[in-house]
Write a protein that holds these residues in place. Structure first.
Motif, PDB file in Angstrom:
ATOM      1  N   ALA A 182       0.839  -1.206   0.000  1.00  0.00           N
ATOM      2  CA  ALA A 182       0.000   0.000   0.000  1.00  0.00           C
ATOM      3  C   ALA A 182       0.871   1.253   0.000  1.00  0.00           C
ATOM      4  O   ALA A 182       0.599   2.219  -0.723  1.00  0.00           O
ATOM      5  CB  ALA A 182      -0.922  -0.024   1.220  1.00  0.00           C
ATOM      6  N   ALA A 183       1.948   1.222   0.779  1.00  0.00           N
ATOM      7  CA  ALA A 183       2.837   2.397   0.854  1.00  0.00           C
ATOM      8  C   ALA A 183       3.510   2.625  -0.494  1.00  0.00           C
ATOM      9  O   ALA A 183       3.645   3.766  -0.957  1.00  0.00           O
ATOM     10  CB  ALA A 183       3.886   2.183   1.937  1.00  0.00           C
ATOM     11  N   ALA A 184       3.912   1.510  -1.143  1.00  0.00           N
ATOM     12  CA  ALA A 184       4.577   1.645  -2.446  1.00  0.00           C
ATOM     13  C   ALA A 184       3.601   2.243  -3.451  1.00  0.00           C
ATOM     14  O   ALA A 184       3.954   3.169  -4.201  1.00  0.00           O
ATOM     15  CB  ALA A 184       5.081   0.282  -2.920  1.00  0.00           C
ATOM     16  N   ARG A 185       2.372   1.748  -3.457  1.00  0.00           N
ATOM     17  CA  ARG A 185       1.371   2.260  -4.401  1.00  0.00           C
ATOM     18  C   ARG A 185       1.081   3.738  -4.118  1.00  0.00           C
ATOM     19  O   ARG A 185       0.947   4.547  -5.045  1.00  0.00           O
ATOM     20  CB  ARG A 185       0.083   1.438  -4.323  1.00  0.00           C
ATOM     21  CG  ARG A 185       0.178   0.110  -5.050  1.00  0.00           C
ATOM     22  CD  ARG A 185       0.821   0.351  -6.404  1.00  0.00           C
ATOM     23  NE  ARG A 185       0.804  -0.801  -7.273  1.00  0.00           N
ATOM     24  CZ  ARG A 185      -0.110  -1.015  -8.226  1.00  0.00           C
ATOM     25  NH1 ARG A 185      -1.113  -0.188  -8.409  1.00  0.00           N
ATOM     26  NH2 ARG A 185      -0.008  -2.055  -8.989  1.00  0.00           N
ATOM     27  N   ALA A 186       0.976   4.082  -2.829  1.00  0.00           N
ATOM     28  CA  ALA A 186       0.642   5.474  -2.453  1.00  0.00           C
ATOM     29  C   ALA A 186       1.729   6.436  -2.936  1.00  0.00           C
ATOM     30  O   ALA A 186       1.442   7.570  -3.325  1.00  0.00           O
ATOM     31  CB  ALA A 186       0.472   5.569  -0.940  1.00  0.00           C
ATOM     32  N   ALA A 187       2.977   5.959  -2.939  1.00  0.00           N
ATOM     33  CA  ALA A 187       4.091   6.839  -3.338  1.00  0.00           C
ATOM     34  C   ALA A 187       3.955   7.275  -4.802  1.00  0.00           C
ATOM     35  O   ALA A 187       4.456   8.332  -5.188  1.00  0.00           O
ATOM     36  CB  ALA A 187       5.416   6.105  -3.136  1.00  0.00           C
ATOM     37  N   PHE A 188       3.265   6.467  -5.611  1.00  0.00           N
ATOM     38  CA  PHE A 188       3.145   6.787  -7.040  1.00  0.00           C
ATOM     39  C   PHE A 188       1.842   7.505  -7.383  1.00  0.00           C
ATOM     40  O   PHE A 188       1.675   7.954  -8.518  1.00  0.00           O
ATOM     41  CB  PHE A 188       3.224   5.495  -7.871  1.00  0.00           C
ATOM     42  CG  PHE A 188       4.571   4.831  -7.816  1.00  0.00           C
ATOM     43  CD1 PHE A 188       5.662   5.397  -8.448  1.00  0.00           C
ATOM     44  CD2 PHE A 188       4.750   3.643  -7.127  1.00  0.00           C
ATOM     45  CE1 PHE A 188       6.903   4.792  -8.408  1.00  0.00           C
ATOM     46  CE2 PHE A 188       5.988   3.029  -7.076  1.00  0.00           C
ATOM     47  CZ  PHE A 188       7.072   3.607  -7.714  1.00  0.00           C
ATOM     48  N   ALA A 189       0.946   7.593  -6.388  1.00  0.00           N
ATOM     49  CA  ALA A 189      -0.378   8.162  -6.679  1.00  0.00           C
ATOM     50  C   ALA A 189      -0.245   9.585  -7.202  1.00  0.00           C
ATOM     51  O   ALA A 189       0.474  10.409  -6.630  1.00  0.00           O
ATOM     52  CB  ALA A 189      -1.235   8.126  -5.428  1.00  0.00           C
ATOM     53  N   GLY A 190      -0.904   9.853  -8.286  1.00  0.00           N
ATOM     54  CA  GLY A 190      -0.941  11.221  -8.815  1.00  0.00           C
ATOM     55  C   GLY A 190       0.305  11.651  -9.583  1.00  0.00           C
ATOM     56  O   GLY A 190       0.386  12.790 -10.040  1.00  0.00           O
ATOM     57  N   LEU A 191       1.293  10.755  -9.740  1.00  0.00           N
ATOM     58  CA  LEU A 191       2.500  11.154 -10.491  1.00  0.00           C
ATOM     59  C   LEU A 191       2.184  11.273 -11.979  1.00  0.00           C
ATOM     60  O   LEU A 191       1.406  10.483 -12.521  1.00  0.00           O
ATOM     61  CB  LEU A 191       3.601  10.106 -10.329  1.00  0.00           C
ATOM     62  CG  LEU A 191       4.346  10.008  -9.006  1.00  0.00           C
ATOM     63  CD1 LEU A 191       5.577   9.123  -9.174  1.00  0.00           C
ATOM     64  CD2 LEU A 191       4.764  11.377  -8.501  1.00  0.00           C
ATOM     65  N   ALA A 192       2.825  12.219 -12.633  1.00  0.00           N
ATOM     66  CA  ALA A 192       2.676  12.343 -14.084  1.00  0.00           C
ATOM     67  C   ALA A 192       3.320  11.118 -14.730  1.00  0.00           C
ATOM     68  O   ALA A 192       4.264  10.548 -14.179  1.00  0.00           O
ATOM     69  CB  ALA A 192       3.379  13.604 -14.559  1.00  0.00           C
ATOM     70  N   THR A 193       2.801  10.718 -15.893  1.00  0.00           N
ATOM     71  CA  THR A 193       3.368   9.530 -16.543  1.00  0.00           C
ATOM     72  C   THR A 193       4.439   9.934 -17.566  1.00  0.00           C
ATOM     73  O   THR A 193       4.593   9.317 -18.601  1.00  0.00           O
ATOM     74  CB  THR A 193       2.259   8.691 -17.208  1.00  0.00           C
ATOM     75  OG1 THR A 193       1.562   9.528 -18.124  1.00  0.00           O
ATOM     76  CG2 THR A 193       1.300   8.133 -16.196  1.00  0.00           C
ATOM     77  N   GLU A 194       5.155  10.985 -17.241  1.00  0.00           N
ATOM     78  CA  GLU A 194       6.201  11.481 -18.144  1.00  0.00           C
ATOM     79  C   GLU A 194       7.528  10.787 -17.868  1.00  0.00           C
ATOM     80  O   GLU A 194       7.838  10.498 -16.702  1.00  0.00           O
ATOM     81  CB  GLU A 194       6.385  12.989 -17.952  1.00  0.00           C
ATOM     82  CG  GLU A 194       5.211  13.803 -18.439  1.00  0.00           C
ATOM     83  CD  GLU A 194       4.803  13.424 -19.869  1.00  0.00           C
ATOM     84  OE1 GLU A 194       5.689  13.336 -20.732  1.00  0.00           O
ATOM     85  OE2 GLU A 194       3.605  13.177 -20.085  1.00  0.00           O
ATOM     86  N   ILE A 236       2.949  -7.938 -10.373  1.00  0.00           N
ATOM     87  CA  ILE A 236       3.764  -7.574  -9.203  1.00  0.00           C
ATOM     88  C   ILE A 236       4.296  -6.140  -9.181  1.00  0.00           C
ATOM     89  O   ILE A 236       4.765  -5.703  -8.146  1.00  0.00           O
ATOM     90  CB  ILE A 236       4.955  -8.533  -8.993  1.00  0.00           C
ATOM     91  CG1 ILE A 236       5.968  -8.405 -10.117  1.00  0.00           C
ATOM     92  CG2 ILE A 236       4.500  -9.971  -8.840  1.00  0.00           C
ATOM     93  CD1 ILE A 236       7.273  -9.062  -9.744  1.00  0.00           C
ATOM     94  N   SER A 237       4.226  -5.408 -10.304  1.00  0.00           N
ATOM     95  CA  SER A 237       4.923  -4.121 -10.237  1.00  0.00           C
ATOM     96  C   SER A 237       4.030  -2.997  -9.721  1.00  0.00           C
ATOM     97  O   SER A 237       2.822  -3.003  -9.900  1.00  0.00           O
ATOM     98  CB  SER A 237       5.542  -3.753 -11.583  1.00  0.00           C
ATOM     99  OG  SER A 237       4.622  -3.920 -12.605  1.00  0.00           O
ATOM    100  N   ASP A 238       4.655  -2.057  -9.040  1.00  0.00           N
ATOM    101  CA  ASP A 238       3.961  -0.859  -8.555  1.00  0.00           C
ATOM    102  C   ASP A 238       4.059   0.250  -9.596  1.00  0.00           C
ATOM    103  O   ASP A 238       3.254   1.168  -9.621  1.00  0.00           O
ATOM    104  CB  ASP A 238       4.624  -0.364  -7.255  1.00  0.00           C
ATOM    105  CG  ASP A 238       4.644  -1.427  -6.180  1.00  0.00           C
ATOM    106  OD1 ASP A 238       3.584  -2.027  -5.923  1.00  0.00           O
ATOM    107  OD2 ASP A 238       5.722  -1.678  -5.607  1.00  0.00           O
TER     108      ASP A 238
END
Ligand SMILES: Nc1ncnc2c1ncn2[C@@H]1O[C@H](COP(=O)(O)OP(=O)(O)OP(=O)(O)O)[C@@H](O)[C@H]1O
Length: 350
Positions: free
Chosen positions: A19-31, A253-255
Motif C-alpha cells: 500500500a505504501a509503495a502504491r501510495a508513493a506513485f499516486a498522482g504522479l505524471a506519466t512522463e 507484481i509491479s507498482d
C-alpha cells in the motif's frame, strides 16, 4: 530503509508495504523521468554506444525506494545494457547516477554490490560446475575485508566464513533449495536456477535488487513461487527493479513501470494503464514486424498474396490455363494454400 528479513506475506495480500509503495506513485505524471517522492536511485544522462549504435541514452530516471519497478521495452531497447551500466558490469560513455545519495558511476561491480545494489545474472558455464552452496558462498564476495587482512587475522576470517555459510544455508531454506545444496548448479531446473540467482544476490544483504528476466525459462509450476519471492523482497523493505518481457508478471507484481525504446525512457506509469499508452503502443509496433494487423491490412495482404499466386500459376501452366483451376491441380496449390494460411495465421495470431 530498514530491511526486515523475517517479514513475508500471503500471496495476493495488500500489505502495508505494498500500500505504501502504491501510495508513493499516486498522482504522479506519466512522463519519462518524473520525480519520485523518495528515490533510492537517481540517474542522469547515461549514454552507452557500441560503434555507431547508441544502445542507451537515458536522460533522467528515478527509482522509488521500497517499490517494485518493472523496466520493459521491445527487444534491443537497451534494458540489459542499462542494467550493466548501473551495476558496474560495463562502463558508460557518459552519465552520472547516485544510489542512496552516493555517486556510483565508475564504481566497479563488486563495490556496487557492497554498497547494497546488486543484480542477478544468469548461471555461467563455470558457475554451473560449482555446487549450489558454493554458488551462494561466491555471492558473498565483496562483503569481506581485503585478502591481506584476512591472512593476518585467520580467526576473524573463519568467523566470517562461518557467518557466510550460515547465511547461505538460511537463504537456501527460504528458497526451498536446501536439499540441493550439494548438487551442481547446472543440474537445477530453469525455475530452480532463477531461485538460486535471486538467493545468491541476497547474500550481500542488498537494499536494491535488480532482476534480469526473472521469469525467463520458468516452468508454470514455479511461477507463483517466484512471484512470491519477488514480492517478499519488497515486504522485507528492499527495492526491486526488474527487466521482464512477461506482461502478466509485470501487471501482477509491479507498482510502477518504466518503458525503454531505442535506448531512451519513453514513458512511465502504473502497470494497469501503461500498455495502452500510445507512446508504448507505438514503440512495440515499431519494433515488432509481427505486430497485430488491422482487418483492412490483413485483407489487403491476402489479396496481394492471391494475386501473386494467380500470376505464378499462370506462368507455370501457360497463359491458356484458367487461374482458378490451376490452383487446384498445379504446383501453385501447395504454395497457394500455404501462403494464404500463413497470411491468415499471422493476422489471427496478432
Ligand atoms: N556488447 C555489445 N556490442 C555491440 N552491441 C551491443 C552489445 N550489447 C548490446 N548491444 C546492442 O545494444 C542494443 C541494446 O541491447 P540490449 O541487450 O541492452 O537490449 P534489451 O532491451 O535488453 O533487449 P532484450 O529485451 O532483447 O534482451 C541492441 O541493439 C544490441 O544489439
Amino acid at each position: 530503509m530498514h530491511v526486515d528479513e523475517a517479514a513475508s506475506a500471503p500471496a495476493g495480500a495488500v500489505t502495508d508495504r505494498k500500500a505504501a509503495a502504491r501510495a508513493a506513485f499516486a498522482g504522479l505524471a506519466t512522463e519519462p523521468g518524473v520525480a519520485k517522492p523518495d528515490p533510492i536511485l537517481v540517474v542522469d544522462n547515461v549514454v552507452r554506444r557500441f560503434g555507431g549504435l547508441t544502445a542507451v541514452n537515458v536522460e533522467h530516471v528515478e527509482i522509488q525506494r521500497g517499490s517494485i519497478t518493472a523496466l520493459i521495452g521491445p527487444n534491443g531497447a537497451g534494458k540489459t545494457t542499462f542494467f550493466n551500466q548501473l551495476t558496474g558490469f560495463d562502463t558508460a560513455d557518459s552519465g552520472e547516477w547516485t544510489f542512496n545519495g552516493r555517486k556510483m558511476n565508475g564504481v566497479p561491480a563488486h563495490k556496487v554490490a557492497r554498497y547494497g545494489m546488486v543484480r542477478t545474472f544468469q548461471l555461467t558455464k563455470a558457475l554451473s560446475k560449482l555446487t549450489v552452496l558454493e554458488n551462494m558462498r561466491l555471492g558473498a564476495q565483496g562483503q569481506r575485508g581485503e585478502n591481506f587482512l584476512r591472512a593476518l587475522f585467520p580467526r576473524l576470517w573463519r568467523a566470517q566464513e562461518d557467518e557466510i555459510t550460515e547465511r547461505a544455508e538460511e537463504l537456501l531454506e527460504r528458497f526451498k533449495l536446501a536439499a540441493k545444496r550439494s548438487d551442481f548448479a547446472g543440474s537445477l531446473s530453469g525455475g530452480q536456477r532463477k531461485l538460486l540467482e535471486m538467493a545468491r544476490a541476497l547474500m550481500v544483504k542488498p537494499e536494491l535488487v535488480m532482476l534480469d528476466e526473472p521469469m525467463a525459462g520458468v516452468n508454470p509450476a514455479l511461477t507463483q513461487s517466484l512471484l512470491g519471492h519477488v514480492k517478499d523482497l519488497r515486504e522485507q523493505g528492499m527495492t526491486v527493479l526488474f527487466v521482464e518481457h512477461d506482461m502478466d508478471m509485470v501487471r501482477d507484481i509491479s507498482d510502477w513501470v518504466i518503458v525503454m525504446a531505442q535506448g531512451a525512457v519513453i514513458a512511465e506509469g502504473p502497470p494497469e494503464t501503461i500498455m495502452s499508452d500510445p507512446r508504448v503502443v507505438d514503440a512495440y509496433l515499431g519494433a515488432h514486424h509481427d505486430a497485430p494487423l488491422s482487418d483492412a491490412e490483413a485483407e489487403r495482404q491476402l489479396a496481394e498474396a492471391e494475386a501473386e499466386l494467380e500470376l505464378e500459376a499462370a506462368e507455370t501452366h501457360g497463359e491458356a490455363v484458367p487461374v482458378n483451376t490451376a490452383t487446384t491441380a498445379g504446383p501453385g496449390e501447395a504454395a497457394g494454400d500455404g501462403a494464404k494460411a500463413g497470411g491468415r495465421k499471422e493476422a489471427g495470431d496478432a
